[in-house]
Design a protein around this motif. Sequence first.
Motif, short mmCIF file in Angstrom:
data_model
loop_
_atom_site.label_atom_id
_atom_site.label_comp_id
_atom_site.label_asym_id
_atom_site.label_seq_id
_atom_site.Cartn_x
_atom_site.Cartn_y
_atom_site.Cartn_z
N ASP A 174 0.82 -1.20 0.00
CA ASP A 174 0.00 0.00 0.00
C ASP A 174 0.87 1.27 0.00
O ASP A 174 1.41 1.64 1.04
CB ASP A 174 -0.91 -0.03 1.23
CG ASP A 174 -1.89 1.14 1.26
OD1 ASP A 174 -1.99 1.87 0.27
OD2 ASP A 174 -2.56 1.31 2.30
N PHE B 28 3.98 2.40 -0.93
CA PHE B 28 5.24 2.24 -0.20
C PHE B 28 5.92 3.58 0.10
O PHE B 28 6.46 3.78 1.18
CB PHE B 28 6.19 1.35 -1.01
CG PHE B 28 7.54 1.20 -0.39
CD1 PHE B 28 7.74 0.29 0.63
CD2 PHE B 28 8.63 1.95 -0.84
CE1 PHE B 28 9.00 0.14 1.21
CE2 PHE B 28 9.88 1.80 -0.27
CZ PHE B 28 10.07 0.90 0.75
N GLN C 248 4.87 5.20 3.38
CA GLN C 248 4.90 4.42 4.61
C GLN C 248 5.96 4.94 5.58
O GLN C 248 7.03 5.40 5.17
CB GLN C 248 5.15 2.94 4.31
CG GLN C 248 4.00 2.26 3.59
CD GLN C 248 4.18 0.75 3.49
OE1 GLN C 248 5.02 0.17 4.18
NE2 GLN C 248 3.37 0.11 2.65
N THR C 249 5.66 4.82 6.86
CA THR C 249 6.62 5.18 7.91
C THR C 249 7.64 4.05 8.06
O THR C 249 7.47 2.95 7.52
CB THR C 249 5.90 5.39 9.25
OG1 THR C 249 5.31 4.13 9.66
CG2 THR C 249 4.80 6.44 9.12
N GLU D 174 5.96 1.07 9.52
CA GLU D 174 5.13 0.36 8.54
C GLU D 174 6.00 -0.45 7.57
O GLU D 174 5.62 -1.56 7.17
CB GLU D 174 4.26 1.36 7.78
CG GLU D 174 3.15 1.96 8.62
CD GLU D 174 2.45 3.12 7.94
OE1 GLU D 174 1.27 3.38 8.27
OE2 GLU D 174 3.08 3.77 7.07
N LYS D 175 7.15 0.10 7.21
CA LYS D 175 8.05 -0.63 6.31
C LYS D 175 8.64 -1.86 7.00
O LYS D 175 8.82 -2.90 6.37
CB LYS D 175 9.16 0.30 5.83
CG LYS D 175 8.69 1.35 4.84
CD LYS D 175 9.82 2.28 4.42
CE LYS D 175 9.32 3.33 3.42
NZ LYS D 175 10.38 4.29 3.03
N LEU E 125 5.98 -4.38 6.88
CA LEU E 125 5.88 -4.87 5.51
C LEU E 125 6.95 -5.91 5.22
O LEU E 125 6.68 -6.94 4.60
CB LEU E 125 6.01 -3.70 4.53
CG LEU E 125 6.15 -4.05 3.04
CD1 LEU E 125 4.90 -4.75 2.52
CD2 LEU E 125 6.44 -2.79 2.21
#
Length: 236
Positions: A151, A153, A156-157, A160-161, A164
């Motif tokens: 979502d 990329f 993303q923080t 979040e990475k 992922l």
Amino acid sequence: MLFGGDPIKTLVIIGHPELPDSSTQQFLKRAAELPSVTWHPVTAEPLNITAEQRLLRQADRIILQFPLYWYSAPAVLKNWLDQVLTRQFAYPEAAGALVGKELGIAVSLGSPARNFKAGAPEHFSVSQIMTPFQALAHKLKMVFLPTFVIDQFGYQTDAEKAKLLINYQRYLTQGDLDHFEAQADWLTTQFQSLIAQKPSEQKQQLTLILEQLKNNQADLNDLKTNLKMIQNMEDS
């Protein structure tokens, strides 16, 4: 994890027309640097069909990975599919080379994932858009996996990475993607690998954490067993 007693052999087929410039794909490439994973970009160059089919034969899990282009895959991946999945090679009534193998889709989105549902701007879900690939899996008697969505990329923080990365590695290598126990086993295995790489002074502390995780997993399994027994008593 295990697939028929052996580590899963995963082939990641990347269809991206501007691969070197994609920060998303470069991130995923680093995440896919695992012993049982083969990272295989496809290009518009002439294909060695025999070599491509050999890679497919050797894999247990095949992931088609691409950015969403006009609600489908880029032309470079469509061309690869058209040329490599010949009737003589792929059709179950012919060689049936892909029968029983797993097919997954890892798709990156330029628009927010929340937009892909009924009533939202895109109106259709990502799963609905991926229906042609599900039909392909059905035709070739493959096992179709849940779609893995990346979502946006670039927005993303770091946290979040990091999430992922773990989820992507699980998608590539975890044995059963539908069961919590398989996820717990996968995480335990990764934790054990991490401990093995640490200095001796850190191993003891990390081992204690791992044992606590295992105990929690056992408690969860006991709870599920007891709950099932209660349900069976109520049904009888």
